[in-house]
Design an enzyme around this catalytic site. Structure first.
Site, PDB file in Angstrom:
ATOM      1  N   HIS A  15       0.834  -1.208   0.000  1.00  0.00           N
ATOM      2  CA  HIS A  15       0.000   0.000   0.000  1.00  0.00           C
ATOM      3  C   HIS A  15       0.867   1.256   0.000  1.00  0.00           C
ATOM      4  O   HIS A  15       1.560   1.537   0.976  1.00  0.00           O
ATOM      5  CB  HIS A  15      -0.888  -0.036   1.258  1.00  0.00           C
ATOM      6  CG  HIS A  15      -1.810   1.114   1.403  1.00  0.00           C
ATOM      7  ND1 HIS A  15      -1.659   2.075   2.383  1.00  0.00           N
ATOM      8  CD2 HIS A  15      -2.909   1.479   0.701  1.00  0.00           C
ATOM      9  CE1 HIS A  15      -2.640   2.958   2.300  1.00  0.00           C
ATOM     10  NE2 HIS A  15      -3.406   2.624   1.282  1.00  0.00           N
ATOM     11  N   HIS A  57      -1.024  10.131  -3.129  1.00  0.00           N
ATOM     12  CA  HIS A  57      -2.269   9.589  -2.587  1.00  0.00           C
ATOM     13  C   HIS A  57      -3.471  10.493  -2.805  1.00  0.00           C
ATOM     14  O   HIS A  57      -4.605  10.035  -2.801  1.00  0.00           O
ATOM     15  CB  HIS A  57      -2.121   9.291  -1.090  1.00  0.00           C
ATOM     16  CG  HIS A  57      -3.395   8.774  -0.492  1.00  0.00           C
ATOM     17  ND1 HIS A  57      -4.179   9.510   0.379  1.00  0.00           N
ATOM     18  CD2 HIS A  57      -4.046   7.608  -0.682  1.00  0.00           C
ATOM     19  CE1 HIS A  57      -5.246   8.806   0.696  1.00  0.00           C
ATOM     20  NE2 HIS A  57      -5.196   7.648   0.069  1.00  0.00           N
TER      21      HIS A  57
END
Length: 310
Positions: A15, A57
């Site tokens: 991630h 992100h």
């Protein structure tokens, strides 16, 4: 036919890279993740002013870079700094650090890599693909990519088509079908459906799920997606006498042929679990998920190997 990797009993997705150890979405975090041997490494994608997909992100810059000091006059009326307002060359001038609260300056995960140390930079999707494909060639491994189309509606309002640009780059680098080592994800169901039905993509698609009401739409998602990516708490029901019970989300998805890849497993943010080991046992084994997003790929792989599942 799916990529053989997706037929494995459990898959591990790094991630934002090995983001438990190095600032998220930096090439250094991706290199460290790569060395840990996950199945896939994730790329969140936002467009620059000159249409370069940037691996970051969020549509904002001010919680992971020094944009507020380098380009103080470029904030919008909401006091935020947006990736889309900067060219790729300008974005390259920024220093990337551990995620922090732009209002207080405090590091979000205080025990991670020290804030403002090191010399980390932003990079493009093309740069990351070349990096991962280059490592696949030099090591003989075959680690995949797991890009996410971020906030397509925001981009459209800004007059940009993030999805088309990303699909073109993926195709140029050989990611076109379910056999290729790429999973494409998005929270926006309309956009993901469009990717499958209008843009005719044959990639493996994951519908990300944020809100409870979306867990009731699996039958619809199954008409265009190959799997779902729910928040892990949407799988848990309650804990009684030390044992968790589960919602029907995983079994409902499996009945429809959908894979389940929840997010995000963090060893330093355990929520209702007493240990990371309990979190892994509960989700991977008891809840029967197919894979998961983690900031700590090494810890998840180590757990799965111990259970002979990796």
């Amino acid at each position: 036919m799916y990529n053989l990797k997706l037929m494995k009993s459990k898959i591990v997705i790094a991630h934002r890279g090995a983001s438990g150890y190095l600032p998220e979405h930096t090439l250094e975090a991706k290199a460290m993740a790569y060395a840990m041997n996950p199945d896939f490494i994730e790329q969140d994608l936002v467009l620059s002013k000159d249409d370069v997909p940037i691996v970051i992100h969020d549509i904002y810059l001010d919680d992971v870079t020094d944009v507020a000091t380098k380009f103080a006059d470029r904030k919008r009326i909401d006091n935020r700094f947006y990736v889309i307002d900067f060219t790729f060359d300008e974005l390259k001038k920024l220093k990337v650090t551990e995620r922090f609260n732009p209002k207080t300056g405090e590091q979000v995960y205080p025990n991670r890599f020290p804030i403002w140390k090191g010399n980390f930079k932003l990079h493009s999707l093309q740069e990351e693909i070349e990096f991962i494909q280059g490592l696949n060639k030099s090591t003989g491994k075959n680690i995949g990519i797991y890009p996410e189309i971020k906030e397509p509606n925001f981009h459209q309002k800004e007059g940009k088509n993030l999805t088309k640009i990303v699909l073109k780059i993926l195709a140029d680098y050989g990611y076109k079908t379910k056999q290729d080592n790429c999973i494409l994800q998005c929270f926006d169901a309309k956009e993901l459906e469009k990717i499958r039905k209008e843009l005719k993509s044959d990639l493996f698609l994951i519908q990300l799920i944020e809100f409870e009401k979306e867990t009731k739409q699996l039958t619809h998602f199954a008409t265009f997606a190959d799997g779902i990516g729910p928040w892990y708490k949407q799988i848990l029901s309650e804990k009684t006498d030390g044992k968790f019970s589960f919602t029907s989300l995983v079994s409902d998805a499996h009945k429809l042929g959908l894979k389940v890849h929840p997010y995000t497993f963090r060893a330093d943010d355990l929520g209702e679990f007493s240990s990371f080991e309990e979190m892994m046992q509960t989700l991977f084994i008891d809840a029967k998920i197919d894979g998961g997003f983690t900031d700590f790929p090494d810890k998840v792989i180590s757990f799965l190997k111990k259970k002979k599942l990796y």
